[in-house]
Design an enzyme around this catalytic site. Structure first.
Site, PDB file in Angstrom:
ATOM      1  N   ARG A  18       0.834  -1.219   0.000  1.00  0.00           N
ATOM      2  CA  ARG A  18       0.000   0.000   0.000  1.00  0.00           C
ATOM      3  C   ARG A  18       0.867   1.268   0.000  1.00  0.00           C
ATOM      4  O   ARG A  18       0.481   2.285   0.565  1.00  0.00           O
ATOM      5  CB  ARG A  18      -0.963   0.009   1.192  1.00  0.00           C
ATOM      6  CG  ARG A  18      -1.788  -1.271   1.356  1.00  0.00           C
ATOM      7  CD  ARG A  18      -2.880  -1.405   0.323  1.00  0.00           C
ATOM      8  NE  ARG A  18      -3.961  -0.483   0.490  1.00  0.00           N
ATOM      9  CZ  ARG A  18      -5.099  -0.723   1.139  1.00  0.00           C
ATOM     10  NH1 ARG A  18      -5.301  -1.879   1.694  1.00  0.00           N
ATOM     11  NH2 ARG A  18      -6.041   0.177   1.214  1.00  0.00           N
ATOM     12  N   ARG A  52      -2.821   7.062   1.000  1.00  0.00           N
ATOM     13  CA  ARG A  52      -3.207   8.241   1.783  1.00  0.00           C
ATOM     14  C   ARG A  52      -2.148   8.844   2.684  1.00  0.00           C
ATOM     15  O   ARG A  52      -2.314   9.971   3.144  1.00  0.00           O
ATOM     16  CB  ARG A  52      -4.449   7.905   2.621  1.00  0.00           C
ATOM     17  CG  ARG A  52      -5.690   7.806   1.779  1.00  0.00           C
ATOM     18  CD  ARG A  52      -6.760   7.082   2.530  1.00  0.00           C
ATOM     19  NE  ARG A  52      -6.296   5.747   2.865  1.00  0.00           N
ATOM     20  CZ  ARG A  52      -6.990   4.871   3.554  1.00  0.00           C
ATOM     21  NH1 ARG A  52      -8.158   5.200   4.033  1.00  0.00           N
ATOM     22  NH2 ARG A  52      -6.497   3.670   3.804  1.00  0.00           N
ATOM     23  N   ARG A 105      -6.182  12.643  -5.350  1.00  0.00           N
ATOM     24  CA  ARG A 105      -7.404  11.870  -5.084  1.00  0.00           C
ATOM     25  C   ARG A 105      -8.614  12.796  -4.998  1.00  0.00           C
ATOM     26  O   ARG A 105      -9.719  12.423  -5.419  1.00  0.00           O
ATOM     27  CB  ARG A 105      -7.205  11.083  -3.787  1.00  0.00           C
ATOM     28  CG  ARG A 105      -8.383  10.406  -3.196  1.00  0.00           C
ATOM     29  CD  ARG A 105      -8.808   9.182  -3.973  1.00  0.00           C
ATOM     30  NE  ARG A 105     -10.010   8.652  -3.364  1.00  0.00           N
ATOM     31  CZ  ARG A 105     -11.231   9.134  -3.544  1.00  0.00           C
ATOM     32  NH1 ARG A 105     -11.417  10.160  -4.367  1.00  0.00           N
ATOM     33  NH2 ARG A 105     -12.265   8.608  -2.943  1.00  0.00           N
ATOM     34  N   ASP A 155      -7.356  -1.749  -7.001  1.00  0.00           N
ATOM     35  CA  ASP A 155      -7.863  -2.347  -5.768  1.00  0.00           C
ATOM     36  C   ASP A 155      -8.276  -3.786  -6.043  1.00  0.00           C
ATOM     37  O   ASP A 155      -8.599  -4.135  -7.184  1.00  0.00           O
ATOM     38  CB  ASP A 155      -9.064  -1.559  -5.216  1.00  0.00           C
ATOM     39  CG  ASP A 155      -9.310  -1.918  -3.755  1.00  0.00           C
ATOM     40  OD1 ASP A 155      -8.627  -1.357  -2.884  1.00  0.00           O
ATOM     41  OD2 ASP A 155     -10.152  -2.796  -3.492  1.00  0.00           O
ATOM     42  N   TYR A 215     -15.511 -10.146   1.041  1.00  0.00           N
ATOM     43  CA  TYR A 215     -16.113  -8.811   0.865  1.00  0.00           C
ATOM     44  C   TYR A 215     -17.408  -8.901   0.055  1.00  0.00           C
ATOM     45  O   TYR A 215     -18.360  -8.153   0.296  1.00  0.00           O
ATOM     46  CB  TYR A 215     -15.137  -7.856   0.173  1.00  0.00           C
ATOM     47  CG  TYR A 215     -14.023  -7.380   1.083  1.00  0.00           C
ATOM     48  CD1 TYR A 215     -14.225  -6.330   1.965  1.00  0.00           C
ATOM     49  CD2 TYR A 215     -12.775  -7.996   1.071  1.00  0.00           C
ATOM     50  CE1 TYR A 215     -13.215  -5.896   2.807  1.00  0.00           C
ATOM     51  CE2 TYR A 215     -11.756  -7.581   1.914  1.00  0.00           C
ATOM     52  CZ  TYR A 215     -11.987  -6.532   2.779  1.00  0.00           C
ATOM     53  OH  TYR A 215     -10.990  -6.102   3.621  1.00  0.00           O
TER      54      TYR A 215
END
Ligand code: CP3
Length: 353
Positions: free
Chosen positions: A35, A39, A48, A85, A161
């Site tokens: 990752r 962020r 973003r 993703d 998920y």
């Protein structure tokens, strides 16, 4: 530079990262971070904010290739990872997927057979063509010195998920579903294996140099269920991917599976990603000597910095000295990680022991 020819695929120039995946031992390991695009980087947050949604961002090759490059420009990591993703697969199977800021992913949960059978029989590669264009663009921007890692989620992790429709602490909804409806769950897993093989083959054709399979939720299952829903589907996926792409390097990351990591060292993968809980000395002792290990700094040690971080780095460097090792975290970098700590980590790994 080595160019290994196998089947119809040619391997590109050698680099520290790819050589290490091939089993070479260097005095200083290559480093990248799970990752690493995201962020904790102010330049990512700024970019973003220009996209209406996270999925729009992932499907915008200009933005996604730029996000892929950002951590390379800033830190000079030894590999880049495609910005995308794991949940683009459910999206390309026809499930509704969105991401709510601060709340994580939201999917229309799969509840019964009708929901599973409503998914596309085959993955819609038109939907994913922007991701492949991101690969092409990012490869051109990176040049030959920095390899590009493609990825997918392992079938179990993606299915968890799809069934819960959101992140959960323990994937209880998918575990219940698998106990109650094993045949239906098997159908879903099989469909995800097919979709992943198609998607990863396309990533390799578009130019990725290695693949990582994220089984982030492998660790919540008991032994037999782990074998059935994680180990075997990933083995099938890897075997089929190798038929299409014989020379591709593959990193498996079955997170939090403890001693069952030994089963994942099956001779088919190039490297195993170790999560934070794995003891370095244990892994070094029990894993085949020529198998590349990747990991496994605690992301919280990187947030904390200071002496705790230095001790943790030294322990990993010492523990894996003399075997093929790719320095990484034991799970994704946290958004609150100070940039200065990442700079310090890279400098320490580059300096060696
Ligand atoms: O830098 C990279 O590693 C490349 C990009 C990448 C993302 N997600 C971007 C992302 C990768 C490799 C992933 C993998 C991923 N996605 C996993 C497996 C790895 C892991 O951390 O366990 C999982 C389980 C997901 C699903 C997912 N995506 C969740 C649960 C969330 C919300 C929680 C969170 O971490 O934000 C996402 C959103 C997501 N994926 C973001 C990013 C940068 C944040 C969204 C945003 O920026 O608005």
């Amino acid at each position: 530079m080595s160019h290994v020819q196998s089947g119809t695929l040619t391997r590109g120039p050698s680099t520290l990262f790819l050589d290490t995946l091939d089993g070479s031992v260097a005095d200083k390991p290559p480093i990248w971070l799970m990752r690493q695009a995201g962020r904790y980087l102010p330049e990512y947050r700024e970019m973003r904010a220009t996209a209406p949604s996270f999925l729009d961002f992932c499907y915008n090759p200009k933005l996604a290739s730029e996000a892929t490059l950002q951590p390379i420009r800033r830190f000079g990591f030894d590999a880049a990872i495609l910005f995308s993703d794991i949940l683009v697969i459910p999206d390309a199977l026809g499930q509704t997927v969105s991401f709510e800021t601060g709340h994580g992913p939201r999917l229309d949960p799969l509840i019964d057979a009708a929901d599973v059978d409503q998914l596309h029989a085959e993955i819609d590669m038109n939907r994913l063509s922007p991701v492949l264009e991101t690969v092409t663009r990012a490869k051109a921007m990176l040049g030959p010195a920095t390899p590009l890692i493609g990825f997918c989620g392992a079938p179990w992790t993606v299915a968890s998920y799809m069934i819960a429709g959101r992140g959960t602490p323990d994937q209880a909804p998918a575990r219940l579903f698998a106990y109650r409806h094993p045949d239906l769950f098997q159908r879903l897993i099989d469909r995800l294996v097919d979709a992943s093989v198609t998607y990863l083959t396309a990533q390799v054709s578009a130019g990725v140099d290695a693949i990582q399979i994220f089984d982030s939720w492998a660790g919540v299952l008991p032994t037999l269920e782990y074998e059935r829903w994680c180990l075997r589907p990933v083995q099938t996926l890897v075997t089929r991917l190798r038929v299409a792409c014989p020379t591709i390097r593959i990193i498996a990351f079955p997170r939090a599976t403890g001693r069952q990591l030994i089963q994942a060292a099956d001779g088919q993968v190039s490297a195993l990603g170790l999560d934070t809980s794995v003891d370095v000395e244990w892994a070094n002792r029990v894993m085949p000597h020529n198998l590349t290990l990747q990991g496994n700094l605690d992301p919280l040690a990187l947030v904390a910095g200071g002496e705790g971080l230095d001790h943790a780095i030294t322990r990993i460097l010492k523990g894996f000295a003399g075997r093929p090792h790719v320095f990484n975290l034991g799970h994704g970098i946290l958004p609150e990680t100070p940039i200065a700590h990442v700079e310090h980590l890279v400098a320490r790994v580059r300096a060696g022991l």
